[in-house]
Design an enzyme around this catalytic site. Structure first.
Site, mmCIF file in Angstrom:
data_model
loop_
_atom_site.group_PDB
_atom_site.id
_atom_site.type_symbol
_atom_site.label_atom_id
_atom_site.label_comp_id
_atom_site.label_asym_id
_atom_site.label_seq_id
_atom_site.Cartn_x
_atom_site.Cartn_y
_atom_site.Cartn_z
ATOM 1 N N ASN A 354 0.821 -1.204 0.000
ATOM 2 C CA ASN A 354 0.000 0.000 0.000
ATOM 3 C C ASN A 354 0.857 1.257 0.000
ATOM 4 O OD1 ASN A 354 -2.629 1.548 0.279
ATOM 5 N ND2 ASN A 354 -3.308 -0.567 0.553
ATOM 6 N N HIS A 356 2.592 3.286 1.988
ATOM 7 C CA HIS A 356 3.952 3.385 2.529
ATOM 8 C C HIS A 356 4.927 2.543 1.722
ATOM 9 C CE1 HIS A 356 7.213 3.186 5.606
ATOM 10 N NE2 HIS A 356 6.796 4.419 5.842
ATOM 11 N N CYS A 357 4.487 1.371 1.284
ATOM 12 C CA CYS A 357 5.343 0.479 0.489
ATOM 13 C C CYS A 357 5.738 1.098 -0.851
ATOM 14 C CB CYS A 357 4.617 -0.834 0.199
ATOM 15 S SG CYS A 357 3.890 -1.654 1.612
ATOM 16 N N LEU A 358 4.886 1.961 -1.369
ATOM 17 C CA LEU A 358 5.053 2.487 -2.726
ATOM 18 C C LEU A 358 5.651 3.889 -2.750
ATOM 19 C CD1 LEU A 358 1.651 1.126 -3.968
ATOM 20 C CD2 LEU A 358 3.868 0.465 -4.925
#
Length: 368
Positions: A354, A356-358
């Protein structure tokens, strides 16, 4: 770009907390058809929404492949968004990009961790990953930042959260997994974290969120909100497979002090769902040997903890779930000086992560 033979700690650098002032946020344009459905087009639309949400608060740089550069540039046509061409294997810049470190003299450098697509040939999510392995160095080259390289040490940025004051939180499920650094002991891994993040205390939570295909990244489960305070994904449903994970993490946090000797204040964040992909959504993903299969019977690791702190804002996912409103209220209470912006997170979640990961924040230089 110069690659240094020392470590950030030895040179007086440290990884700042996410709430420290930022110069920009990095993203990577999605296109991988064996991860993103329908050739990545719905995910690209979601990335446009995400980039524009961040750009209200600070500049954004989006890296796109040569084949997608013009498409990305046209869709992201606004002054505060820069599009650059960098070859890549997928969009997870939190894990493939550099971890930026700063000192008190106005300098910013970067740590280039090893990357093996979340497990290499032992449970990894795709192959090859050589272009993602090179991405951090290219970002640092572009920013004229000197580079620290952890040769032979694999780590993803989503597996750590720091307070900027000497403490890092991570999970045993990820960092002690046999598919990351099987040649190193727990103590040796801690030593690398201390040297490259300039931390004194490593807080080990047992596991991350259930069915997190990254092997339990902490950024989907528990994050710092200010020094001494964390936000933990939570369920009171004893039948939920996350129940034991949440309570085990709470036990650790309640019995641990940080590098400054503080007891942790733990805020609880409800877990949405349970959420599942539809058969139609899964059918839109190309089936390729070596890539993560999408299955509608497998629960998605949806989490409101997977948000990004930017200058004056909180960019968080919504899931068209009854818990969305409560999640917004919790974030607004915890961050009274930030504007909470929630954007649809389902399309990002279908790809395996999501907000934060991206994203990867680049801290502003600090002069003391």
């Amino acid at each position: 770009m110069k690659t240094l033979n020392s470590t950030p700690r030895a040179d007086g650098f440290h990884m700042p907390a996410e709430w420290a002032p930022q110069t920009q946020v990095w993203m990577v344009w999605p296109e991988r058809p064996d991860n993103w459905r329908l050739g990545g087009k719905p995910a690209q639309a979601a990335h446009v929404t995400l980039a524009k949400a961040i750009a209200r608060f600070e500049p954004v740089t989006v890296a796109a492949s040569a084949g997608q550069y013009e498409n990305a540039r046209r869709q992201l046509d606004q002054p505060n968004i820069r599009v650059v061409e960098i070859s890549n294997d997928d969009a997870w810049v939190r894990d493939t990009g550099p971890t930026f470190v700063i000192n008190g003299h106005g300098e910013v450098r970067g740590v280039d961790w090893g990357f093996n697509a979340w497990g290499g040939f032992d449970g990894g999510l795709y192959a090859p990953w050589n272009r993602d392995e090179e991405l951090a160095a290219k970002v640092l080259e572009m920013e004229r930042c000197q580079r620290y390289q952890t040769e032979g040490f694999v780590l993803e940025g989503g597996s750590i959260h720091v307070d900027g004051e000497g403490t890092v939180i991570t999970t045993e499920e990820c960092l002690l997994n046999r598919n990351r650094n099987p040649h190193l002991s727990r103590e040796q891994i801690e030593a690398v974290l201390r040297d490259h993040l300039a931390v004194d205390t490593v807080v080990w939570l047992p596991d991350g969120l259930y069915n997190d295909e990254t092997d339990g990244h902490v950024d989907n489960f528990c994050c710092y909100v200010r020094p001494g305070e964390v936000l933990l994904a939570w369920t009171d449903d004893s039948n939920d497979p996350n129940y034991a994970r949440c309570h085990a993490a709470m036990d650790v946090l309640k019995n641990t002090r940080d590098a400054k000797g503080r007891e942790f204040i733990v805020h609880k964040m409800p877990i949405p769902g349970p959420l599942y992909a539809t058969a139609e959504e899964c059918a839109g993903v190309d089936q390729v040997a070596g890539s993560q299969e999408r299955d509608p019977s497998v629960r998605l690791a949806g989490s409101y903890v997977n948000f990004l702190i930017v200058n004056g804002g909180i960019i968080a996912p919504s899931f068209d779930d009854p818990a969305d409103a409560e999640a917004r209220a919790i974030l607004a209470r915890i961050f009274p000086d930030h504007e909470v912006v929630m954007i649809p997170g389902r399309e990002l979640l279908l790809g395996g992560g999501n907000i934060h990961c991206l994203t990867q924040q680049q801290p502003a230089p600090v002069k003391r």
